[in-house]
Design a protein around this motif. Sequence first.
Motif, mmCIF file in Angstrom:
data_model
loop_
_atom_site.group_PDB
_atom_site.id
_atom_site.type_symbol
_atom_site.label_atom_id
_atom_site.label_comp_id
_atom_site.label_asym_id
_atom_site.label_seq_id
_atom_site.Cartn_x
_atom_site.Cartn_y
_atom_site.Cartn_z
ATOM 1 N N TYR A 101 0.597 -0.934 -0.275
ATOM 2 C CA TYR A 101 0.691 0.123 0.454
ATOM 3 C C TYR A 101 0.424 1.274 0.102
ATOM 4 N N LEU A 102 1.979 1.431 -0.078
ATOM 5 C CA LEU A 102 3.034 2.467 0.261
ATOM 6 C C LEU A 102 4.410 2.489 -0.999
ATOM 7 N N GLU A 103 4.114 3.511 -1.608
ATOM 8 C CA GLU A 103 5.171 4.102 -2.528
ATOM 9 C C GLU A 103 6.062 5.099 -1.912
ATOM 10 N N LEU A 104 7.271 4.925 -1.584
ATOM 11 C CA LEU A 104 8.357 6.236 -1.366
ATOM 12 C C LEU A 104 8.243 7.309 -2.469
ATOM 13 N N LYS A 105 8.519 8.297 -2.920
ATOM 14 C CA LYS A 105 8.710 9.379 -3.643
ATOM 15 C C LYS A 105 9.902 9.874 -3.366
ATOM 16 N N GLN A 106 10.847 10.387 -3.007
ATOM 17 C CA GLN A 106 12.052 11.104 -3.237
ATOM 18 C C GLN A 106 11.909 12.385 -3.019
ATOM 19 N N ALA A 107 11.560 13.711 -2.966
ATOM 20 C CA ALA A 107 11.505 14.321 -3.365
ATOM 21 C C ALA A 107 11.633 15.684 -1.810
ATOM 22 N N GLU A 108 11.930 16.780 -2.478
ATOM 23 C CA GLU A 108 11.770 17.847 -1.221
ATOM 24 C C GLU A 108 10.728 19.479 -1.588
ATOM 25 N N VAL A 109 9.770 19.445 -0.745
ATOM 26 C CA VAL A 109 8.278 20.582 -1.301
ATOM 27 C C VAL A 109 9.193 21.964 -0.987
ATOM 28 N N THR A 110 10.250 22.125 -0.090
ATOM 29 C CA THR A 110 10.491 23.691 -1.020
ATOM 30 C C THR A 110 11.595 23.245 -2.203
ATOM 31 N N LYS A 111 11.498 22.507 -2.793
ATOM 32 C CA LYS A 111 12.352 22.427 -4.224
ATOM 33 C C LYS A 111 11.021 21.990 -5.340
ATOM 34 N N PRO A 112 10.505 23.231 -5.875
ATOM 35 C CA PRO A 112 9.252 22.832 -6.847
ATOM 36 C C PRO A 112 9.709 21.878 -8.640
ATOM 37 N N GLU A 113 10.657 21.578 -8.881
ATOM 38 C CA GLU A 113 11.321 20.634 -9.340
ATOM 39 C C GLU A 113 11.244 19.161 -9.402
ATOM 40 N N SER A 114 11.194 18.935 -8.059
ATOM 41 C CA SER A 114 11.821 17.370 -7.106
ATOM 42 C C SER A 114 10.012 16.949 -7.313
ATOM 43 N N LEU A 115 9.257 17.706 -7.493
ATOM 44 C CA LEU A 115 8.008 17.519 -7.357
ATOM 45 C C LEU A 115 7.097 17.938 -8.444
ATOM 46 N N ARG A 116 7.855 17.875 -9.941
ATOM 47 C CA ARG A 116 6.685 17.729 -10.865
ATOM 48 C C ARG A 116 6.127 16.421 -11.051
ATOM 49 N N ASP A 117 5.115 16.764 -11.958
ATOM 50 C CA ASP A 117 3.532 15.139 -12.238
ATOM 51 C C ASP A 117 3.523 14.396 -10.457
ATOM 52 N N ILE A 118 4.243 14.813 -9.503
ATOM 53 C CA ILE A 118 3.805 14.061 -8.415
ATOM 54 C C ILE A 118 2.281 13.813 -7.924
ATOM 55 N N CYS A 119 0.959 14.547 -8.646
ATOM 56 C CA CYS A 119 -0.084 14.330 -8.270
ATOM 57 C C CYS A 119 -0.852 13.265 -9.391
ATOM 58 N N LYS A 120 -0.018 13.014 -10.092
ATOM 59 C CA LYS A 120 -0.570 11.783 -11.147
ATOM 60 C C LYS A 120 -0.477 11.585 -10.844
ATOM 61 N N GLY A 121 -2.665 11.060 -10.577
ATOM 62 C CA GLY A 121 -3.059 9.532 -10.717
ATOM 63 C C GLY A 121 -3.327 9.694 -8.571
ATOM 64 N N ILE A 122 -3.292 10.568 -8.111
ATOM 65 C CA ILE A 122 -4.008 11.234 -6.987
ATOM 66 C C ILE A 122 -5.248 12.052 -6.771
ATOM 67 N N ASP A 123 -6.085 10.487 -5.841
ATOM 68 C CA ASP A 123 -7.264 11.461 -5.223
ATOM 69 C C ASP A 123 -8.239 12.482 -4.613
ATOM 70 N N THR A 124 -6.194 12.634 -3.639
ATOM 71 C CA THR A 124 -6.235 13.470 -1.924
ATOM 72 C C THR A 124 -4.976 13.716 -1.826
ATOM 73 N N VAL A 125 -4.801 14.851 -1.389
ATOM 74 C CA VAL A 125 -3.564 15.201 -0.694
ATOM 75 C C VAL A 125 -3.486 15.481 0.450
ATOM 76 N N ILE A 126 -2.850 14.736 1.182
ATOM 77 C CA ILE A 126 -2.192 15.513 2.334
ATOM 78 C C ILE A 126 -1.604 16.446 2.843
ATOM 79 N N SER A 127 -1.334 17.242 3.244
ATOM 80 C CA SER A 127 -0.287 18.328 3.591
ATOM 81 C C SER A 127 -0.003 18.183 5.233
ATOM 82 N N THR A 128 0.389 18.604 6.199
ATOM 83 C CA THR A 128 1.373 18.509 7.342
ATOM 84 C C THR A 128 3.079 18.944 7.364
ATOM 85 N N VAL A 129 2.289 19.557 6.212
ATOM 86 C CA VAL A 129 3.976 20.375 5.976
ATOM 87 C C VAL A 129 4.237 21.995 6.655
#
Length: 288
Positions: free
Chosen positions: A47-75
């Motif tokens: 049930y878990l996939e890890l994606k290495q990225a830094e939320v402060t660096k937009p280029e590392s997040l490119r297309d990270i929400c593809k196929g996602i229904d819900t985003v939860i941020s505790t950042v």
Amino acid sequence: MKHTNVLLAGATGYLGSFLLKELIAKENQVVAIVRNPDKLKITNENYLELKQAEVTKPESLRDICKGIDTVISTVGITRQKDGLTYMDVDYKANMNLLEEAKKARVNHFVYVSAIDGDKYRDLKIFEAKEKFVDALKSSGLDYTIVRPNGFFSDMKDFLHMAKSGRVYVFGSGNQKFNPIHGEDLARTIVNSLDEQPKELTIGGPDVLSLNAIGELALTALDKPVKIVHLPDWSRKLTIWFLRTFTSVKTYGPIEFFLTLMAEDHIAPTYGEHRLKEHYIEVAKTLKD
């Protein structure tokens, strides 16, 4: 609840780790954004996939929400470090996530702020959080703003004070609030995903005064109950002094703590974890 594809940002933090566990227990497919994958022990690879990225660096997040229904941020940060400010993390990093969520047309964006943040925008911590809340509300996405009361993890300050044999409170000490355990908070957030409330204010099961919390802390450490009441002007003077003579890095978390401690902050009650039991458990590790 129906199973869904969830992107979780902040998975290695206090609340994030409980959310990850709860989401997986409910058989949601979770993509967890992590800066350092070693920090996260994979509990269930199905049930878990890890994606290495830094939320402060937009280029590392490119297309990270593809196929996602819900985003939860505790950042968010309580204590500034790595040279990053509240605006860098609580506002800009969450904006980077929001941009990706909009691009992928996710169904629902859940953001965790804090209790009464909308009423204390002048505090440095809330200035950045609430700026993001405004952006999320006008994003066109379905959203939930979660406003938890103090976490049990923040209540350890009382135990550390109690270790010296005294607990100090400002004013009468009758100010009340109901802190919540991360596990109870995570469960309430995950259970609410189907309903998608716009705002969700969450507190723990026990409404306690500062005096009562001080007493619980002292009792857990087998100390006699000694609570020292400091005049409220000393609280205001401390905030003024810190704002005037220290950097926001130093005064941000103290300003937040001292301001919220001055008044009642009572949220709707949820959960089963009691602060009394939590203190007894933690006290075992603090006793000499």
